[in-house]
Design an enzyme around this catalytic site. Structure first.
Site, PDB file in Angstrom:
ATOM      1  N   LYS A   1      -0.201   5.741   8.643  1.00  0.00           N
ATOM      2  CA  LYS A   1       0.603   5.130   9.704  1.00  0.00           C
ATOM      3  C   LYS A   1       0.657   5.987  10.966  1.00  0.00           C
ATOM      4  CE  LYS A   1       4.240   2.882   8.126  1.00  0.00           C
ATOM      5  NZ  LYS A   1       4.893   1.585   8.199  1.00  0.00           N
TER       6      LYS A   1
ATOM      7  N   CYS B   1      20.810 -11.789  43.159  1.00  0.00           N
ATOM      8  CA  CYS B   1      21.210 -11.496  44.526  1.00  0.00           C
ATOM      9  C   CYS B   1      20.525 -12.542  45.394  1.00  0.00           C
ATOM     10  CB  CYS B   1      20.760 -10.095  44.934  1.00  0.00           C
ATOM     11  SG  CYS B   1      20.853  -9.877  46.723  1.00  0.00           S
TER      12      CYS B   1
ATOM     13  N   ASP C   1       0.553  -5.219  12.591  1.00  0.00           N
ATOM     14  CA  ASP C   1       1.987  -5.287  12.332  1.00  0.00           C
ATOM     15  C   ASP C   1       2.471  -6.723  12.472  1.00  0.00           C
ATOM     16  OD1 ASP C   1       4.492  -4.520  11.739  1.00  0.00           O
ATOM     17  OD2 ASP C   1       4.882  -3.454  13.604  1.00  0.00           O
TER      18      ASP C   1
ATOM     19  N   GLU D   1      -9.615  -0.056   8.736  1.00  0.00           N
ATOM     20  CA  GLU D   1      -9.167  -1.246   9.464  1.00  0.00           C
ATOM     21  C   GLU D   1      -7.866  -0.953  10.190  1.00  0.00           C
ATOM     22  OE1 GLU D   1      -8.702  -4.436   6.626  1.00  0.00           O
ATOM     23  OE2 GLU D   1     -10.644  -4.017   5.703  1.00  0.00           O
TER      24      GLU D   1
ATOM     25  N   CYS E   1      22.382  -4.443  48.569  1.00  0.00           N
ATOM     26  CA  CYS E   1      22.733  -4.921  49.914  1.00  0.00           C
ATOM     27  C   CYS E   1      24.178  -5.395  50.029  1.00  0.00           C
ATOM     28  CB  CYS E   1      21.786  -6.035  50.339  1.00  0.00           C
ATOM     29  SG  CYS E   1      21.959  -7.529  49.362  1.00  0.00           S
TER      30      CYS E   1
ATOM     31  N   CYS F   1      17.253  -8.285  51.296  1.00  0.00           N
ATOM     32  CA  CYS F   1      17.833  -7.278  50.404  1.00  0.00           C
ATOM     33  C   CYS F   1      16.815  -6.143  50.243  1.00  0.00           C
ATOM     34  CB  CYS F   1      18.145  -7.931  49.059  1.00  0.00           C
ATOM     35  SG  CYS F   1      18.549  -6.751  47.765  1.00  0.00           S
TER      36      CYS F   1
ATOM     37  N   TYR G   1      -8.217 -10.368   6.097  1.00  0.00           N
ATOM     38  CA  TYR G   1      -8.778  -9.075   5.726  1.00  0.00           C
ATOM     39  C   TYR G   1      -9.053  -8.879   4.242  1.00  0.00           C
ATOM     40  CZ  TYR G   1      -3.741  -8.086   5.340  1.00  0.00           C
ATOM     41  OH  TYR G   1      -2.404  -8.148   5.069  1.00  0.00           O
TER      42      TYR G   1
ATOM     43  N   CYS H   1      25.813  -7.118  45.134  1.00  0.00           N
ATOM     44  CA  CYS H   1      24.491  -6.524  44.929  1.00  0.00           C
ATOM     45  C   CYS H   1      24.550  -5.024  45.195  1.00  0.00           C
ATOM     46  CB  CYS H   1      23.479  -7.181  45.865  1.00  0.00           C
ATOM     47  SG  CYS H   1      21.867  -6.373  45.823  1.00  0.00           S
TER      48      CYS H   1
ATOM     49  N   LYS I   1      -4.107  -1.419  10.972  1.00  0.00           N
ATOM     50  CA  LYS I   1      -3.008  -1.983  10.191  1.00  0.00           C
ATOM     51  C   LYS I   1      -2.190  -2.860  11.134  1.00  0.00           C
ATOM     52  CE  LYS I   1       0.663  -0.652   6.957  1.00  0.00           C
ATOM     53  NZ  LYS I   1       1.577  -1.661   7.400  1.00  0.00           N
TER      54      LYS I   1
ATOM     55  N   LEU J   1       0.817  -1.204   0.000  1.00  0.00           N
ATOM     56  CA  LEU J   1       0.000   0.000   0.000  1.00  0.00           C
ATOM     57  C   LEU J   1       0.850   1.253   0.000  1.00  0.00           C
ATOM     58  CD1 LEU J   1      -2.558  -0.948   2.780  1.00  0.00           C
ATOM     59  CD2 LEU J   1      -2.906  -1.017   0.323  1.00  0.00           C
TER      60      LEU J   1
HETATM   61  S1  IVH Z   1      -4.647  -4.573   2.726  1.00  0.00           S
HETATM   62  C1  IVH Z   1      -4.001  -4.186  -1.640  1.00  0.00           C
HETATM   63  N1  IVH Z   1      -5.308  -4.550   5.257  1.00  0.00           N
HETATM   64  O1  IVH Z   1       0.175  -3.790   5.634  1.00  0.00           O
HETATM   65  C2  IVH Z   1      -4.326  -4.558  -0.251  1.00  0.00           C
HETATM   66  N2  IVH Z   1      -3.004  -4.761   4.708  1.00  0.00           N
HETATM   67  O2  IVH Z   1       1.485  -2.520   2.593  1.00  0.00           O
HETATM   68  C3  IVH Z   1      -3.115  -4.657   0.555  1.00  0.00           C
HETATM   69  N3  IVH Z   1      -1.527  -4.992   6.647  1.00  0.00           N
HETATM   70  O3  IVH Z   1       1.969  -5.830   3.620  1.00  0.00           O
HETATM   71  C4  IVH Z   1      -3.211  -5.059   1.932  1.00  0.00           C
HETATM   72  N4  IVH Z   1      -3.116  -4.893   8.165  1.00  0.00           N
HETATM   73  O4  IVH Z   1       0.793  -7.018   5.404  1.00  0.00           O
HETATM   74  C5  IVH Z   1      -4.288  -4.631   4.365  1.00  0.00           C
HETATM   75  N5  IVH Z   1      -6.042  -4.552   7.447  1.00  0.00           N
HETATM   76  C6  IVH Z   1      -5.047  -4.640   6.571  1.00  0.00           C
HETATM   77  C7  IVH Z   1      -3.706  -4.788   6.967  1.00  0.00           C
HETATM   78  C8  IVH Z   1      -2.704  -4.842   5.997  1.00  0.00           C
HETATM   79  C9  IVH Z   1      -1.809  -5.018   7.951  1.00  0.00           C
HETATM   80  C10 IVH Z   1      -0.165  -5.036   6.084  1.00  0.00           C
HETATM   81  C11 IVH Z   1      -0.001  -5.986   4.941  1.00  0.00           C
HETATM   82  C12 IVH Z   1       0.771  -5.209   3.892  1.00  0.00           C
HETATM   83  C13 IVH Z   1       1.012  -3.895   4.526  1.00  0.00           C
HETATM   84  C14 IVH Z   1       0.602  -2.769   3.585  1.00  0.00           C
END
Ligand code: IVH
Length: 677
Positions: free
Chosen positions: A317, A427, A119, A115, A414, A433, A229, A411, A117, A84
């Site tokens: 982000k 310790c 990680d 949604e 103490c 202590c 997703y 320590c 994102k 994205l």
């Molecule tokens: S949609 C074209 N939805 O974020 C649709 N991505 O570059 C692309 N990611 O590598 C993905 N949560 O691993 C989408 N709810 C979510 C996400 C999500 C995490 C990650 C995904 C992707 C990166 C976006």
């Protein structure tokens, strides 16, 4: 059993087990106990052992890890797994929205799905006729690594799609994110550290490491989780919007993040982004922003793609939680269990809105491995609830570095000679202590334990340093006059703390047990132990075998518990402590089979402030009546108790049609069940 009967019974058991998996993992609303589930599962295993030819790859028993492999096959995705366009700035978000509106024409009723994102690690799952046949990593977007066996071990990934509410298509390629929950991540790191291995820097790396294990048994031992997703490709699926995609995925038994929402304007997006960012530290998984997707799938086609990204989605982000700073000194901090942890004291730096000046370096081997010294420039990270960590040293070729750091021999609190246990340094002076004693006081007073307001780190250290508390039991002897002699206490605060201590001395058993800081015993285990044994004496005298009868207590935990209670020093302190307290104990549950607690199986959520009692006490009370107190409102919630200044949960309840009670109604309800507050 003859073959035909066995075949029927096997089919029935599989359907039932899948249904319970779905209720447990997707709905978070199990209908049977662990024991009942185990019984069904064991029956299926036994029948399949008797009739090996009836075993199929989508049987719930086949979630077990397969044999190790030498390498992963390369797998082409059903459709490219795109990435994205992403940015942190509001200006970029506005540009994205403008461009999109321009592309669709001013009259188009734009609607977005918003949604979190996640990680983690992006993966593709392929289902043929509802059966999981393939899984792969994103790789370069076109081709990834085949990790089918590993993904099969992820407990919330259905091996067969659920057919009940929604027709299953002949072909379905799903995109999702593999993550690890923060708590599981921390536990994994603790285990790795205890084994002298290098911990993972964050849950994302831990998930990636686990998914890409050549030995699926290792993957199976790591607690992974998948959120779905997107539908990458399919045959026979008719959906018009992203919202429908999410609902379909959910109906097929995949887990879809419950926080996703619809929105129309940039303001809606900003509100969602801001709300999630505020909640970020409280979530039990890592997110690094939000994803904004155009809801209408046909309109997506109109907009199309650039060479790398779709024009209909944007990742907005959060600011990163990694920063660079300099280590001023490395000090050794003695924890309540005696473990001496090297801590980097740093030039304060703001990371994701919080000023950070200290970061853990875990243990002496980690310091050596990362080769960090006083004066070094380092990259520091804050992840979830995790204490800030030093990730790595930044090379400075032109700077002369200080000497290597060494763990002190004695320590720092103490003066006792320290001992080495694997990568850790301890310790051995226990309760004697001062640092360990102060640590134990803080833990005993903490929110999930005796919840003594006004007794934090500073006061605990002060009480120990001033000799007010020489042993834990002294805590309950403190008088207001003694406190008033100390810095920072006036008449009012002194009286308040003494009153809080008096109240805490009437604590319920699970809180007390948790507050003792027995290794391995957290809130949940303390509650289960209390429920099982009912009184402190019974628990204290239990041997390892008796302890292991409690669900969730394994050999290691049982040993840690008996070791704690058998230690003569802690036994003496415990006796004195109990003599000064009025512990609220309950007898173990002696319910006749068939008799049910009034709220058995219900889920209750508390939101907003209550005036007559704390939220924690309120939760404990409904739990006593058999309910589970949970954190978020869903359709499965039975009651939401709405206190003062309640936030979004009250609205969620309204939206979902969940029953609500205000404080007065709740108190009346308790009274009706024989509980007066
Ligand atoms: S949609 C074209 N939805 O974020 C649709 N991505 O570059 C692309 N990611 O590598 C993905 N949560 O691993 C989408 N709810 C979510 C996400 C999500 C995490 C990650 C995904 C992707 C990166 C976006």
């Amino acid at each position: 059993m003859d073959r035909k009967k066995a075949e029927e019974r096997i089919a029935k058991l599989r359907t039932e087990i899948r249904h319970h998996d779905y209720l447990y993992y997707v709905k978070d609303a199990p209908e049977v106990s662990d024991e009942q589930y185990d019984k069904l599962y064991r029956e299926l295993v036994a029948l399949e052992e008797e009739h090996p030819d009836l075993v199929s790859s989508d049987s719930p028993t086949q979630r077990v890890a397969g044999a190790p492999v030498d390498s992963f096959p390369t797998i082409e995705h059903a459709a490219p797994m795109l990435s994205l366009e992403s940015d942190q700035s509001e200006a970029s978000l506005r540009r994205f929205d403008e461009r999109l509106r321009k592309g669709l024409g001013a009259d188009f009723p734009v609607e977005y799905v918003l949604e979190p994102k996640l990680d983690g690690l992006s993966v593709e799952l392929v289902y043929r006729d509802g059966v999981l046949v393939q899984a792969s990593t994103r790789g370069d977007g076109r081709k990834g690594e085949g990790i089918t066996e590993n993904v099969r071990t992820i407990a919330n990934v259905p091996l067969r799609l659920r057919e009940k509410d929604h027709q299953v298509p002949p072909f379905l390629a799903v995109r999702g994110e593999v993550i690890m929950h923060s708590e599981d991540f921390e536990k994994l790191n603790e285990t790795l550290l205890a084994e002298g291995k290098e911990p993972f820097a964050n849950p994302r790396n831990a998930s990636a490491g686990a998914v890409r294990q050549l030995d699926p048994r290792i993957t199976a031992s790591r607690p992974l989780y998948l959120y779905a997703y997107d539908i990458l490709a399919s045959e026979g699926v008719e959906v018009e919007t992203q919202w429908d995609v999410l609902q379909s995925l959910r109906a097929w038994g995949l887990t879809v993040n419950e926080r996703s929402q619809k929105g129309k304007t940039v303001d809606d997006i900003l509100a969602f982004h801001g709300g999630l960012e505020a909640e970020r530290d409280d979530l039990d998984y890592e997110i690094d922003g939000i994803v904004i997707k155009l809801n209408d799938l046909d309109a997506r086609e109109t907009l199309g793609w650039t060479s790398r990204h779709p024009r209909w989605a944007f990742a907005f982000k959060f600011p990163p939680r990694k920063e660079i700073t300099r280590i001023l000194s490395i000090v050794s901090s003695v924890g309540r269990s005696g473990v001496v942890t090297p801590v980097a004291m740093m030039l304060p730096v703001e990371i994701g809105g919080v000023t950070v000046a200290r970061a853990t370096l875990h243990n002496r081997e980690e310091v050596a491995r990362k080769d960090v010294r006083e004066g070094d420039r380092v990259r520091v990270q804050r992840a979830g609830d995790v204490i800030p960590q030093v990730i790595e040293r930044i090379e400075e070729p032109d700077r002369e570095r200080g000497p290597e750091w060494r763990m002190p021999e004695r320590c720092p609190s103490c003066g006792t000679k320290l001992v080495e246990r694997g990568p850790f340094t301890l310790c051995p002076n226990g309760f004697e202590c001062p640092a360990q004693l102060a640590g134990r006081i803080v833990h005993l007073a903490s929110r999930d334990a005796l919840d003594i307001e006004g007794l934090g780190d500073e006061s605990a250290k002060l009480f120990v340093a001033e000799g007010l508390v020489r042993q834990l039991p002294d805590l309950f002897e403190i008088q207001p006059e003694q406190l008033m002699k100390l810095e920072g206490f006036a008449q009012k605060s002194a009286n308040k703390l003494v009153a809080a201590l008096e109240k805490a001395s009437h604590a319920e058993l699970p809180r007390f047990l948790h507050g003792l800081g027995i290794p391995e015993v957290g809130v949940a285990v303390a509650r289960d132990l209390s429920r099982h044994f009912g009184t402190f004496e019974r628990l204290r005298n239990a041997d390892e075998a008796a302890l292991q009868e409690v669900p969730g207590v394994g050999p290691r935990m049982a040993e840690a518990i008996t070791t704690f209670f058998r230690d003569p020093k802690s036994a003496k302190i415990l006796d004195e402590l109990l003599a000064k307290m009025h512990l609220q104990e309950t007898e173990p549950s002696t319910q006749a089979p068939g008799s049910v607690q009034p709220l058995s199986g219900q889920k209750w959520v508390f939101t907003g402030g209550l005036t007559a009692l704390s939220r924690r006490d309120a939760q404990a009370l409904v739990e006593r009546l058999g309910a589970r107190a949970t954190g978020s409102v869903s359709k499965a919630t039975d009651v939401v108790v709405v206190g003062e200044d309640a936030g979004s949960k009250a609205e969620d309840a309204k939206k979902l049609g969940v029953k609500t009670m205000d404080e007065a109604e709740f108190l009346a309800f308790l009274k009706g069940n024989g509980i007066e507050v």
